[in-house]
Write an enzyme that holds these catalytic residues in place. Structure first.
Site, short mmCIF file in Angstrom:
data_model
loop_
_atom_site.label_atom_id
_atom_site.label_comp_id
_atom_site.label_asym_id
_atom_site.label_seq_id
_atom_site.Cartn_x
_atom_site.Cartn_y
_atom_site.Cartn_z
CB SER A 194 -0.89 0.15 1.02
OG SER A 194 -1.97 0.98 1.25
CG ASP A 352 -6.76 -2.88 -3.67
OD1 ASP A 352 -7.24 -0.88 -3.23
OD2 ASP A 352 -5.56 -3.03 -3.78
CG HIS A 382 -6.75 -1.90 -0.29
ND1 HIS A 382 -4.86 -1.96 -1.13
CD2 HIS A 382 -5.42 -1.15 1.11
CE1 HIS A 382 -4.37 -0.57 -0.47
NE2 HIS A 382 -4.51 -0.54 0.79
#
Ligand SMILES: *[C@@H]1O[C@H](CO)[C@@H](O)[C@H](O)[C@H]1NC(C)=O
Ligand SMILES: *[C@@H]1O[C@H](CO)[C@@H](O)[C@H](O)[C@H]1NC(C)=O
Length: 412
Positions: A194, A352, A382
């Site tokens: 991320s 995501d 995600h």
């Protein structure tokens, strides 16, 4: 009497249960891995977000501080060594880091520097989930793992996080550190998930082009990375805007915070107003690097249409500094810079908003001649890899973690 008290209790129970179900239930696209687990995770995350919004609105504290406080109570654990892995908290180039060193063996070991996710504002490498991931990597790979605690927003904003990541990486690659931890200079990798994937990508671009460096990264592994802030209407942003846990507005908010811009600009970002064609400072070349109609295959573009505005709010780009800085948005890098980065693993999830950031980056790396392994999870969402130890861990989290570690094993 008793009976009516009992039935009142039952009624209250039913009401409470329905309220709980109502709170936890979010409609999810079909195909997502184990939807009820994701819903529970989301309810947990959402209730933290909402509590911190309330605290923020009441002026009790900044929303991020409350969240991080909760995280440190619930999640941050001490550095505990085990018979197989020696764990210490130390600093790397002046930046706090937790180091996981496998015990035994005289041979030089492989090494990975890791950057945790959390929107450049949340979490820590000392959290249970990241601690366990690093520990597993150290064991499975017989490698030294260094998990970096770069500074966080709102106190630190771009380029602080980037500078911390860079300083820690330079220290990691130094002869002194490699020797001290018995790491093989030929087998060092960089990784992150991320926002941490964003930092890893930015750092590896910078260091790949630095001819003064003696030791170079051999591999980069990016897990659902965030890589651009110009288009909040990529097909994955459109498709997954209401899919937990990273809702589309959260991502715009994280970006504004990271770039040191005012959070009131969120609706403008979400409308792609900031990247309207009349916004100065965004060249056609820059635009082409986030042009998903050209960079994504048809099966990801699906029926989605680009959202390109002719006119935006005058002066908006000036209020969002660094928007097109490649150190903040690695997807915008020049091809010749990408070409000097090491072989890559890019993990993406279908459910995501950041899927297309990763997919476009994989494509651009490939076009630049870099060997890329794209690992896409059709049932992934995600952050699925970050909850590997929870009872609500999804099978996709487990599968993706195993395949990530396998890739490192085969490529480092
Ligand atoms: C994006 O790519 C498509 C297809 O190659 C092209 O028609 C379009 O003009 C491009 N848009 C921008 C903004 O560069
Ligand atoms: C975006 O920009 C236009 C100017 O073209 C402005 O009129 C509009 O109100 C802006 N805001 C949003 C949220 O789109």
């Amino acid at each position: 009497m008793l009976q009516s008290a009992g039935s009142r209790l039952r009624l209250a129970g039913v009401v409470l249960l329905s309220a709980a179900v109502y709170y936890v239930y979010v409609p999810l696209p079909s195909g997502v891995s184990e939807p009820w687990k994701l819903m529970l995770l989301d309810a947990l995350f959402r209730s933290f977000m909402q509590a911190s919004d309330v605290a923020h609105a009441l002026g009790v504290c900044h929303r991020v501080h409350l969240l991080n406080q909760v995280v440190s109570w619930v999640e941050v654990i001490e550095a505990r060594s085990s018979p197989t892995v020696h764990v210490i908290d130390t600093t790397l180039g002046g930046v706090p880091a937790r180091v996981f060193q496998p015990n035994g063996g005289k041979k030089l070991k492989r090494g990975v520097i890791y950057f945790h996710g959390g929107g450049w504002a949340l979490c820590s490498g000392r959290m249970r989930s990241y601690d366990l991931l690093s520990r597993k990597m150290a064991e499975d790979l017989d490698a030294v793992i260094m998990s970096v605690d770069y500074r966080l927003a709102p106190e630190a904003v771009f380029p602080d996080q980037y500078h911390d990541a860079l300083a820690a990486s330079r220290a990691f690659l130094s002869a002194a550190v490699l020797q001290h931890f018995s790491i093989d200079p030929e087998r060092v990798g960089i990784s992150g998930d991320s926002a941490g994937g964003n930092l890893a990508a930015a750092v590896v671009q910078e260091l790949g082009s630095d001819d003064t460096l003696k030791v170079k990264f051999k591999a980069q592994a990016l897990i659902y990375p965030v890589l651009q802030a110009l288009d909040f209407h990529t097909p994955s942003y459109q498709q997954n805007q209401a899919v937990p846990i990273l809702y589309r507005p959260y991502m715009a908010r994280f970006w504004l915070q990271y770039l040191g811009a005012d959070s009131s600009l969120e609706p403008l970002l979400l409308a792609n107003n900031h990247s309207a064609l009349d916004q100065p400072g965004i060249s056609p070349t820059t635009r082409s690097r986030v042009n998903w109609t050209a960079l994504l295959p048809a099966e990801r573009r699906k029926h989605f249409r680009p959202v390109v505005r002719e006119t935006g709010l005058p002066g908006l780009v000036g209020k969002v500094p660094w928007l097109t800085d490649v150190r903040a948005a690695p997807l915008l890098a020049e091809q010749r810079v990408l070409a000097r980065t090491p072989k890559a693993y890019v993990m993406t999830c279908e459910f995501d908003v950041l899927r297309d950031d990763g997919m476009m980056y994989a494509r651009r790396l490939q076009d630049a001649g870099v060997a890329v392994t794209s690992d896409h999870y059709e049932d992934g969402f995600h952050a699925c890899m970050a909850f590997a130890y929870l009872p609500m861990m999804s099978s996709v989290g487990q599968r993706s973690m195993n395949s990530y570690i396998r890739w490192l094993d085969q490529n480092l």
